[in-house]
Design an enzyme around this catalytic site. Structure first.
Site, mmCIF file in Angstrom:
data_model
loop_
_atom_site.group_PDB
_atom_site.id
_atom_site.type_symbol
_atom_site.label_atom_id
_atom_site.label_comp_id
_atom_site.label_asym_id
_atom_site.label_seq_id
_atom_site.Cartn_x
_atom_site.Cartn_y
_atom_site.Cartn_z
ATOM 1 C CB CYS A 1 -4.278 -1.511 7.177
ATOM 2 S SG CYS A 1 -6.143 -2.435 6.799
ATOM 3 C CB ALA A 2 -3.932 0.084 2.649
#
Ligand SMILES: [Fe+2]
Length: 386
Positions: free
Chosen positions: A78-79
């Site tokens: 994810c980020a």
């Protein structure tokens, strides 16, 4: 007591090593679709990358789990590594071997991989290419006789200080080949931290809020041993001040002037035609006259295919002449038509990055991360020659 499983992690470094060995995990990217469309982990084998946003797992856990292949090692991304940890835990509970990418795409974007560019001992130098893999940005360290120079450093300046230290070399000079628009330069900060000169050409640095030494065409930059000769060549076109460095007539650090299979886009100053004319003269009057065996070492690449088998992004000028489509457009008219029709959209953030690289604004840590998200967009979108 929690009975949730301990989640294994994979670091960006380990992931890159697995990719280079040809054995990467399957990547499950749980960011939103627009973030995924803008930036992904590149260089994976076919069918090794899937986007299922995190929120979809909350809405339809079983439907999402059914889409994840069984029997493969999975790395969840994810980020920042938070929501992917949750999804990795979920997969593990359902019998899928999953690891969480430590630090997410932000850490991936900060991964720096150092490669030594082979050079004959007689040259008296060591040349390192530092590949910021996630952004496809390349910087360089040249070492000779206890001295080192850095070219186009990224903002993580500790990396270069450690590398020089490992080589038992003292950094004596920092050079930016041009005013970068896609990433924050570490040049001024590195020069300030060490009290050494920072070089960039005046044409690009006008209005800079920090001291710099301009580079003139034909300057000789002394480095360590007297057998090392670094000559600056003014190679305008991507920017008016773009400068290439010719090292011992054998390596040409081209900045964003010439890439392995493309060229630097000439439109970032909104003078596309004028700068493309400059670029034409740079390529066809200047660079093309250098010997075939000069090794082109650019500041960016656009695709993993521009990397050699040994992991270094480079090509000889002879090979570039044959394979880089730009060299097939021999007249200025052909060149302009070809290049000007192949300019991708400019990321709006580039304006701000340029101002930051002149010291006219200061971005805090969070803003700096945000400004640098995604790969560089510095090349004209030329199709590779077949
Ligand atoms: Fe650039």
């Amino acid at each position: 007591m929690s009975d949730s499983p301990v989640i294994d992690e994979i670091t960006p470094d380990e992931l890159y090593r697995d990719m280079r060995r040809g054995n990467p995990p399957y990547i499950l990217d749980v960011r939103n679709e627009d973030e995924f469309a803008n930036w992904v982990i590149e260089g994976l084998p076919a069918d090794s990358l899937l986007n299922i946003p995190y929120f979809a797992f909350l809405e339809d856990e079983h439907g999402c789990l059914a889409r994840v292949p069984r029997g493969r090692d999975v790395a969840v991304v994810c980020a920042k590594g938070g929501s992917s940890a949750f999804v990795a835990s979920l997969l593990t509970q359902h019998g899928i071997r999953a690891r969480n990418l430590q630090g997410g795409m932000i850490a991936w974007g900060d991964l720096h991989v150092t490669m030594r560019v082979p050079s004959p001992p007689a040259l008296g130098l060591s040349l390192f290419q530092i590949n910021r893999v996630g952004k496809r940005c390349l910087s360089y360290l040249i070492v000779s006789n206890g001295e080192a120079q850095v070219i186009d450093p990224a903002r993580h300046i500790d990396w270069y200080m450690s590398l020089a230290q490992a080589q038992q070399a003292q950094l004596t000079r920092v050079i930016d080949t041009h005013l970068h628009a896609d990433h924050l330069s570490g040049g001024p900060a590195l020069a300030r931290a060490l009290g050494i000169p920072y070089h960039i050409r005046l044409d690009d640095a006008a209005g800079a809020q920090f001291p710099y030494h301009s580079l003139a065409d034909g300057d000789r930059l002394a480095l360590g041993s007297s057998v090392v000769e670094i000559i600056t060549l003014h190679t305008p076109g991507h920017t008016p001040g773009s400068t290439s460095l010719l090292v011992n007539e054998r390596y040409l650090l081209t900045g964003d002037t010439l890439f392995v299979s493309s060229i630097g886009r000439p439109d970032l100053g909104d003078k596309a035609e004028e700068w493309a004319q400059l670029l034409y003269r740079t390529l066809f009057d200047r660079i093309v006259g250098l010997p075939d065996d000069v090794l082109i070492l650019p500041a960016h690449y656009s695709a993993v295919g521009e990397m050699r088998q040994d992991g270094i992004v480079a090509t000889t000028l002879g090979e570039a002449r044959q394979k880089n489509p730009v060299f097939q457009r021999r007249t200025e008219q052909q060149f302009l038509e070809y290049v000007l029709a192949r300019l991708p959209a400019q990321p709006p953030i580039y304006q701000e990055i340029r101002r930051a690289n002149l010291g006219r604004i200061v971005l805090d840590a969070e803003h700096a991360i945000e400004a640098e998200l995604g790969p560089n967009q510095c090349a004209a979108a030329l199709s590779p020659q077949v």
